[in-house]
Enzyme design. Structure first.
Site, mmCIF file in Angstrom:
data_model
loop_
_atom_site.group_PDB
_atom_site.id
_atom_site.type_symbol
_atom_site.label_atom_id
_atom_site.label_comp_id
_atom_site.label_asym_id
_atom_site.label_seq_id
_atom_site.Cartn_x
_atom_site.Cartn_y
_atom_site.Cartn_z
ATOM 1 N N HIS A 157 -14.898 -77.574 -3.661
ATOM 2 C CA HIS A 157 -16.158 -77.054 -4.175
ATOM 3 C C HIS A 157 -17.218 -77.081 -3.083
ATOM 4 C CE1 HIS A 157 -14.139 -77.507 -7.975
ATOM 5 N NE2 HIS A 157 -14.050 -78.816 -7.810
ATOM 6 N N GLU A 216 -18.033 -84.359 -8.079
ATOM 7 C CA GLU A 216 -17.423 -84.769 -9.336
ATOM 8 C C GLU A 216 -16.681 -86.095 -9.193
ATOM 9 O OE1 GLU A 216 -15.072 -81.287 -10.040
ATOM 10 O OE2 GLU A 216 -13.378 -82.002 -8.848
ATOM 11 N N HIS A 254 -8.700 -80.950 -2.967
ATOM 12 C CA HIS A 254 -8.151 -81.812 -4.008
ATOM 13 C C HIS A 254 -7.361 -81.000 -5.026
ATOM 14 C CE1 HIS A 254 -12.036 -80.411 -5.649
ATOM 15 N NE2 HIS A 254 -11.416 -80.441 -6.819
ATOM 16 N N ARG A 295 -10.417 -71.756 -4.685
ATOM 17 C CA ARG A 295 -8.988 -71.993 -4.796
ATOM 18 C C ARG A 295 -8.333 -71.540 -3.489
ATOM 19 N NH1 ARG A 295 -7.966 -68.587 -8.878
ATOM 20 N NH2 ARG A 295 -8.810 -70.044 -10.375
#
Length: 323
Positions: A105, A122, A180, A200
């Site tokens: 991200h 996150e 990740h 992605r």
């Protein structure tokens, strides 16, 4: 208007995913209508997926409307000054029946410039994991953009990634720019900034029912990736009963682990809303004018204007979140 606020529950928003399964129903008792649900968005202000109150006098009201009406009474003075009518967090449960794509991200600056969005820092808290399940977090060692690109082009990216075997209770902090992926067989709670921006980079050469591969974002991802060597991403935290044990503290949220075995009087001194995610057991949340039951897999928001409340449980485990 703070006198009308009370502990708020929201209707979950379910997301079918190519990698999703049925644990949200079998483990968390969510009323699923599909066996490929990958995510349950518990509290969301993402455009197009705004949470709706499911309890009490404000039932049917959207989170967006709540913010516009109650402002700092809902999220706190400092938060309202920063975010205005944007709710800063997105709370999810994720069920990975299959491996998720390898992704990352962008940070706030890149996300604002490219997508008019927050970045997406996150954290993950594993609620259930099958034997041999693992997460991908970062690289095995520090690499260059050139080495990364070579592996990407040769479809050998998994060879340079860092795999972490996991079990229930394991917690990981995922900074922006960190490559990740959630591995097959893992059910987890995710706390993140309000953002749905994901780059992605590799999807295991999967195709959908029509033979189409999912979109990759490698051009966007390259200057957003952190190529530093493996670090200690796993979060160590204490588990003192009837106490808020610090797990993660960052500029975007603080999360505590709170195991409960009796009544606990709580004072909110944070000038923030509080979110409780019940990760095991059940409890009652009570104010002077309202009470609500919370079971495993349920989430509640305590508005900032509620300064004192009580938690009752014989055996429950909570995640406690604020900004």
């Amino acid at each position: 208007m703070s006198e009308t606020l009370y502990p708020l529950k929201f209707a979950p928003i379910f997301k079918d995913r190519i990698w999703g399964g049925s644990k949200l129903e079998s483990v968390l008792n969510k009323p699923l209508e599909s066996n490929q649900v990958g995510e349950s968005w518990e509290i969301s202000a993402v455009e197009g997926d705004i949470s709706i109150v499911s309890n009490g006098p404000l039932k049917g009201t959207s989170l967006k409307s709540l913010l516009e009406t109650y402002q700092s009474d809902l999220i706190g003075k400092k938060n309202y000054a920063l975010f205005q009518n944007q709710f800063p967090l997105l709370i999810k449960f994720i069920d990975a029946k299959e491996d998720l794509s390898i992704q990352l991200h962008p940070n706030d600056d890149l996300a604002k410039k490219r997508h008019n969005s927050f970045g997406k820092t996150e954290m993950w808290h594993v609620m259930q994991a099958d034997d041999d399940a693992n997460l991908i977090v970062g690289f095995k060692e520090k690499i260059s953009a050139e080495i990364y690109t070579k592996h990407l082009n040769e479809k050998s990216l998994p060879e340079i990634l860092n795999y972490e075997s996991v079990k229930a209770g394991d917690t990981y902090f995922i900074e922006v720019g960190r490559v990740h992926a959630i591995g097959a067989g893992i059910l987890l709670a995710e706390i993140q900034q309000t953002s749905d921006v994901t780059y992605r980079v590799y999807d295991w050469d999967r195709v959908d029912a029509d033979g189409n591969a999912r979109e990759l974002h490698n051009d966007l991802a390259l200057d957003a990736i952190n190529f530093e060597m493996k670090a200690n991403f796993k979060v160590d935290y204490e588990k003192k009963t009837n106490f808020s044990n610090l797990m993660v503290e960052c500029p975007f949220f603080t999360t505590n682990y709170l195991p409960l075995s009796s009544k606990l009087n709580k004072i909110n001194a944070t000038d923030s809303f509080l979110i409780y995610i019940c990760i095991d057991g059940e409890l009652k949340v009570e104010t002077d004018h309202y009470s609500v039951q919370l079971k495993k897999g349920e989430t509640v928001l305590i508005p900032a204007a509620i300064r004192a409340f009580r938690l009752y449980a014989e055996n429950a485990k909570l995640l406690e979140i604020y900004v």
